[in-house]
Scaffold this active site. Sequence first.
Site, short mmCIF file in Angstrom:
data_model
loop_
_atom_site.label_atom_id
_atom_site.label_comp_id
_atom_site.label_asym_id
_atom_site.label_seq_id
_atom_site.Cartn_x
_atom_site.Cartn_y
_atom_site.Cartn_z
N ASP A 117 0.86 -1.17 0.00
CA ASP A 117 0.00 0.00 0.00
C ASP A 117 0.90 1.23 0.00
OD1 ASP A 117 -2.38 1.68 0.48
OD2 ASP A 117 -1.54 1.90 2.48
N ASP A 139 -1.54 -0.81 6.19
CA ASP A 139 -1.70 -0.30 7.55
C ASP A 139 -3.10 0.22 7.84
OD1 ASP A 139 -1.47 1.96 5.84
OD2 ASP A 139 -0.93 3.20 7.57
N ASP A 161 -7.05 -1.44 3.59
CA ASP A 161 -6.13 -2.49 3.14
C ASP A 161 -6.52 -3.86 3.67
OD1 ASP A 161 -4.56 -0.43 2.02
OD2 ASP A 161 -3.51 -0.14 3.92
#
Length: 484
Positions: A75, A328, A332
Site C-alpha cells: 500500500d 496499515d 487495506d
Amino acid sequence: SMKVDWSYREDGLNDWTLPLLFSISCLVIACPCALGLATPTAVMVGSGVGAKYGILIKGGEALERASKVSAVVFDKTGTLTVGEPVVHDLLLLSDNAMILFNDRVNNSYEASSNMMNKVLKVDDGESIELKITSTTCGDVAHLNDTAVKNILKVAASAEHGSEHPLSKGIMKRAAEDAIPLEEVQNFVNEAGSGIKCMIGHKSIHIGNRKGLQTNKIEVRPGTFDAMEYLERLGQTAVVVSIDGTTEAVIGLIDKARAEASHVIQVLRKKMGVKVYMLTGDNSRTARVIASNIGIHPSCVIADVLPQGKVDCIKRLQEGGNCVAMIGDGVNDSPAMAQSDIGIAIGGGSDVAVETGGIVLMNSKLTDVVIALDLSRKVFSRIKLNFCWALGYNTAAIPVAAGALYPWLQMALPPFMAAVAMILSSLSVLCSSLLLNLYKPPTYEGNFGEAQMESMHTRTEETDTDNLESRSAGDALYPGCSRQW
C-alpha cells in the site's frame, strides 16, 4: 529356519525371545518423537527470534506462506510513505473564498476577474497549461490571505469527522495557522471519492475526480489543469467545492519513507521478489512516488477502491504468485485477508493488525526483509529436521530389526534403542534452537543509492520549479499558488 551357528542361544535367547527382542527394539526406536518435534520447535524458536526483532508471527501457517512469497504488494499511504501528508500548495479557482465568511468584504473593494493562461514546467520536463484567476484590487494581498484561510477553515472543518490520512494533514495545517473550525452538519463519508457536509447554509464537498462526477459538481475552468499540475509534482490533489462549484485545489505531499528505496531494491535484486504498489491515489502521484523509490511504472496500480484491491490480489494469485499484501489501514484489510499472507504495519489500524498474519511492531519497512528472510530460514530448518528424523529412522529401524545380526552377531537391546530415540529427539531440538543464532541479512552494495541520488536531484529540481512557478503566479495573481 534359524542358522545353527548364531550365538543367540549362548546369550540366553531362544527362537521366541530373539524375534521378540528385535520387535521391541524396532518399536522403541521407531517412535516418531523427532518427527513430532521437527515443526513445532522450529516454529516456536522462529517466532521468538521474530519477536526479538519486533516482528509478531501468528503461527506456523504464516511462516510457511511467508517463506513461499514471490510477489509483494505495498500500500502507498502510510506504508511506503510516512503517512503524514502535509499541505504544500493551495490553488484558488475563483474570488468567492474571499467573502466566504464575511459578506462585508464584498463592499470594501472593486474587483475584476478574468482567466489567464500560465505555462508551468514540472519536474519530468513536460509543460502544462494552467488556467488561473487574475484579480485586480486595492488590498489584494490581504484578501488573498483571507481567501486561503477561508478555504482551509472550510476544508479542516469538513475533514474533522474523517479518519483519512489526508484529513489529518489539512487539520494540522489549520491548527498551525490558528484557524478556528466551524460546526459541521450532515457529514457523509464517500469511500474512495471524498466527503460532503453542511457548514451553515453552504454545502461542502471535498474529494477527487470521482467525487466531482458522482455529486455532479460544476467544474470551473482550470480545475483539472490545477489538479494535473500538482499531481505531476507528486502531490495528492484534493478539490474543495462550495455550493456545488469547485473553488480551490489543495495539494498535499506525503514523503516516502527513508528506507523504502533500499527495501524495494533488496526485495527485487537479492530476494527475487516482484514488487507492486497498490493505492487509491491517482496514477500520476503514485507513479512519481514509485519512480523515486525504484518501483517500475508497470507495477503501479492506482485509482483503486478497497474492493478493487481485492480483485488485484486475486489476479496476481491467478498468475501463479504467492502474494504478500503489506498495509496499515482499514481499506487495506480486505486485500490483506485475500492475500496468501498479510503483513501489517504495527502503527496502523487495529483492523489491519488483526487481519495480518505477520505484524511489524516497529513499523519499519526494513522488517519486511527480515520477516521474509527469517521465514525462509525457519522453513529450511523444518525441512532439515524432517530429513534428519526420517533419515535416522530409515537407518536405525533395520538395525533394530536385526538386519546386521547374521554378520555381527549383535542385537540392539531395547534400552539402547530408547537412548538412540532420545538422542534423535535431542538432535532435532538442538537443530531448532540453533535458529537463535539468526542474524538479520546485511547486503553489501549501495542498494537504492542511485535512486536516492536521483530522488534528491528530482526534489531539488521540483523545489526550483515551485519557486519559479510561485514567482510567476505572484506576478499574475498574488496568492493564487500559496506554498508552505
